[in-house]
Design an enzyme around this catalytic site. Sequence first.
Site, PDB file in Angstrom:
ATOM      1  N   ILE A 169       1.520 -14.966  10.238  1.00  0.00           N
ATOM      2  CA  ILE A 169       1.792 -13.701  10.915  1.00  0.00           C
ATOM      3  C   ILE A 169       1.068 -13.650  12.254  1.00  0.00           C
ATOM      4  O   ILE A 169       1.652 -13.295  13.285  1.00  0.00           O
ATOM      5  CB  ILE A 169       1.379 -12.516  10.033  1.00  0.00           C
ATOM      6  CG1 ILE A 169       2.193 -12.502   8.742  1.00  0.00           C
ATOM      7  CG2 ILE A 169       1.578 -11.194  10.778  1.00  0.00           C
ATOM      8  CD1 ILE A 169       1.690 -11.515   7.696  1.00  0.00           C
ATOM      9  N   THR A 246      -1.933  -4.427  10.432  1.00  0.00           N
ATOM     10  CA  THR A 246      -0.742  -4.574   9.596  1.00  0.00           C
ATOM     11  C   THR A 246      -1.064  -5.366   8.337  1.00  0.00           C
ATOM     12  O   THR A 246      -0.162  -5.843   7.652  1.00  0.00           O
ATOM     13  CB  THR A 246       0.395  -5.280  10.370  1.00  0.00           C
ATOM     14  OG1 THR A 246      -0.096  -6.547  10.856  1.00  0.00           O
ATOM     15  CG2 THR A 246       0.880  -4.435  11.540  1.00  0.00           C
ATOM     16  N   ALA A 247      -2.367  -5.555   8.051  1.00  0.00           N
ATOM     17  CA  ALA A 247      -2.794  -6.368   6.905  1.00  0.00           C
ATOM     18  C   ALA A 247      -2.915  -5.496   5.659  1.00  0.00           C
ATOM     19  O   ALA A 247      -1.939  -5.295   4.928  1.00  0.00           O
ATOM     20  CB  ALA A 247      -4.107  -7.063   7.234  1.00  0.00           C
ATOM     21  N   ARG A 248      -4.088  -4.953   5.414  1.00  0.00           N
ATOM     22  CA  ARG A 248      -4.334  -4.022   4.315  1.00  0.00           C
ATOM     23  C   ARG A 248      -5.314  -2.959   4.804  1.00  0.00           C
ATOM     24  O   ARG A 248      -6.235  -3.249   5.567  1.00  0.00           O
ATOM     25  CB  ARG A 248      -4.894  -4.742   3.077  1.00  0.00           C
ATOM     26  CG  ARG A 248      -3.878  -5.575   2.314  1.00  0.00           C
ATOM     27  CD  ARG A 248      -2.827  -4.692   1.657  1.00  0.00           C
ATOM     28  NE  ARG A 248      -1.905  -5.434   0.806  1.00  0.00           N
ATOM     29  CZ  ARG A 248      -0.743  -5.927   1.199  1.00  0.00           C
ATOM     30  NH1 ARG A 248      -0.373  -5.784   2.465  1.00  0.00           N
ATOM     31  NH2 ARG A 248       0.051  -6.573   0.353  1.00  0.00           N
ATOM     32  N   GLU A 277      -2.708   4.295  -0.078  1.00  0.00           N
ATOM     33  CA  GLU A 277      -1.280   4.597   0.089  1.00  0.00           C
ATOM     34  C   GLU A 277      -0.677   5.164  -1.197  1.00  0.00           C
ATOM     35  O   GLU A 277      -1.062   4.745  -2.291  1.00  0.00           O
ATOM     36  CB  GLU A 277      -0.543   3.318   0.500  1.00  0.00           C
ATOM     37  CG  GLU A 277      -1.018   2.756   1.837  1.00  0.00           C
ATOM     38  CD  GLU A 277      -0.330   1.456   2.206  1.00  0.00           C
ATOM     39  OE1 GLU A 277       0.642   1.064   1.503  1.00  0.00           O
ATOM     40  OE2 GLU A 277      -0.748   0.810   3.172  1.00  0.00           O
ATOM     41  N   HIS A 295       3.683   1.984   6.271  1.00  0.00           N
ATOM     42  CA  HIS A 295       3.739   0.661   5.648  1.00  0.00           C
ATOM     43  C   HIS A 295       5.186   0.154   5.567  1.00  0.00           C
ATOM     44  O   HIS A 295       5.726  -0.091   4.486  1.00  0.00           O
ATOM     45  CB  HIS A 295       3.114   0.669   4.249  1.00  0.00           C
ATOM     46  CG  HIS A 295       2.688  -0.716   3.823  1.00  0.00           C
ATOM     47  ND1 HIS A 295       1.728  -0.944   2.871  1.00  0.00           N
ATOM     48  CD2 HIS A 295       3.109  -1.956   4.216  1.00  0.00           C
ATOM     49  CE1 HIS A 295       1.572  -2.248   2.691  1.00  0.00           C
ATOM     50  NE2 HIS A 295       2.405  -2.875   3.499  1.00  0.00           N
TER      51      HIS A 295
END
Length: 342
Positions: A169, A246-248, A277, A295
Amino acid sequence: MARIMLCGDVVWAHIEVKQLFSGLADVVRMDSPDRADFLAGLRPGGKYDGIVGVYRHNDSAARIGVFDKEIIGALAATGTIKWIAHNGAGYDQIDIQECAAKGIRVSNTPGAVDDATATTALFLLISCLRHFSWGERSLREGTWKTPISSEKTHDLTGRTLGILGLGGIGLRLAQLVHAFPLRIIYYSRRRVAHAPEWCEYVESMDELLRQSDVLSLHVPLRYDTVHLVGEKEIRAMKKGSIIVNTARGKVIDEEAVIRALEDGHLSSIGLDVYPDEPNVNPRLREFPQNTLLPHMGTETQDTQRVMEVRALTNLRDFLLEGCGKDLVPELGGKVRDEEEDI
């Protein structure tokens, strides 16, 4: 004939399910409305009796929860289930240590999410530098870019993008951003041999933080990456810098981020992921310059199809060969470039 379970929705790969498992396995769909029913179904004589492998999608958590110690224990207690084919590059919803202890192996879908996630990071990067999200909001509210000011917005040209974790990524993001005349630096646990020459390796995370105007995070969530970017790391960055994640969600200390937004040390943040989330800290919405997404980094039918097929293929390969090709590193799989972290 073997029995496998689809634990979560297959949306796009219905034809591929038939192609992959016809004559090889009976496909059972997990239809439990809650965890209690799911656990009961795994017991001898239950509706999931005889299952040998499981395809898992994160949407199953809405009904039965994550694959924690209790669920892994129940899967292991069947004596037959030996493989979980997870649909997703990140697999933090599965207790990998318990899987290792119970003899259950897990695969994921590295590489399948690279393009969609990288383009999401690119959008967040551009939107934060230019305050495009704030601008769109002002137009919809009829205020015509008030109180947005060019004093606090920037072009990409001349900026330095720091990529933390140059895996699949991160590398894809670097390739996309290279269309702009900016500097790209990265830090990973080792220098990436196939990284292009214009993607500069720095020797430490501290150096990456010090030089970056925008920091983009591409690391997996593990016990040692929780709050990897905290108060100390944020304050090591330039005043007015930007963080894109954009990972966690848990790899960033959210409270430290909010404090840095409040005093202006961070000019904005671009987030697609959050610690709890689907709950989002309402304080993040108090800063209109932030760009916040729900997400949706891999929410395209193209990527979703590739992910489904790759996860299902891992399950098929387990049935035919005893092992899927994408066994996660913690359980003995090869560390791939797509999974590069710090």
